[in-house]
Design a protein around this motif. Structure first.
Motif: not given
Length: 196
Positions: A125-139
């Motif tokens: 399913a779609p995954v909701a990511l916060t800016l914190l997710d993207l900055v701390q653990h960028p895919p």
């Protein structure tokens, strides 16, 4: 801060003397608190000074003036892009929008092994990511063309129709994609193009 004063004279700061004085006092109080150590969320800084956590929201006149003041204080050009604004504020210990700015990702292919990579890889399913997710653990993304949409309903239709195309949804805030470390070509399309 001559540039800030000139800008305030040119664009205005409020409707009446009371509002103008309040805005200037709030801005001065905020500048006295930076650099903040430990770092402080922008909403907390605004609340501590004015009682309103949204007083320095980045899309408001007061937020724009605060960013201009910080830029002048550190000797940088005022940034225009949201990700550059957040980066500027972080240099003085102010954290903006790390949890409120979200991006939904669907069918995005990843090649990394971090926690966000695993979430994206394991979720049907779609995954909701916060800016914190993207900055701390960028895919770490595989090469792909990513379609960017603003309306979550488009993503819902794509999900129910079992579309396999990689899609990012910025939930009405197209500027949120600026924070997403996606080294792919981003295309904004209409729902009919995405979900046929």
């Amino acid at each position: 801060m001559p540039q800030l004063v000139a800008r305030m004279r040119a664009t205005g700061v409020g409707e009446d003397d009371t509002e103008i004085r309040y805005s200037i006092a709030a801005l001065a109080a905020a500048l006295r608190r930076i650099p903040a150590q430990p770092p402080i969320p922008l909403a907390k800084l605004a609340h501590d000074i004015t009682g309103d956590p949204h007083y320095f929201d980045l899309a408001t006149r007061n937020g724009v003036l605060f960013v201009a003041a910080v830029a002048e204080r550190v000797g940088q050009t005022e940034p225009a892009r949201p990700d550059f604004v957040r980066a500027l504020l972080s240099t003085v210990g102010v954290i903006a929008d790390r949890l409120s700015a979200t991006v939904l990702l669907f069918n995005v292919k990843v090649v990394g092994d971090g926690p966000i990579d695993r979430r994206l890889r394991d979720s049907p399913a779609p995954v909701a990511l916060t800016l914190l997710d993207l900055v701390q653990h960028p895919p770490v993304l595989a090469p792909q063309t990513l379609t960017v949409v603003e309306n979550p309903s488009v993503l819902e239709i794509a999900f129910t129709a079992r579309v396999r195309q990689p899609i990012a949804c910025t939930s009405g805030q197209l500027r949120a994609i600026d924070a997403c470390p996606i080294p792919t070509r981003c295309l904004a399309r209409r729902a009919s193009a995405v979900c046929r």
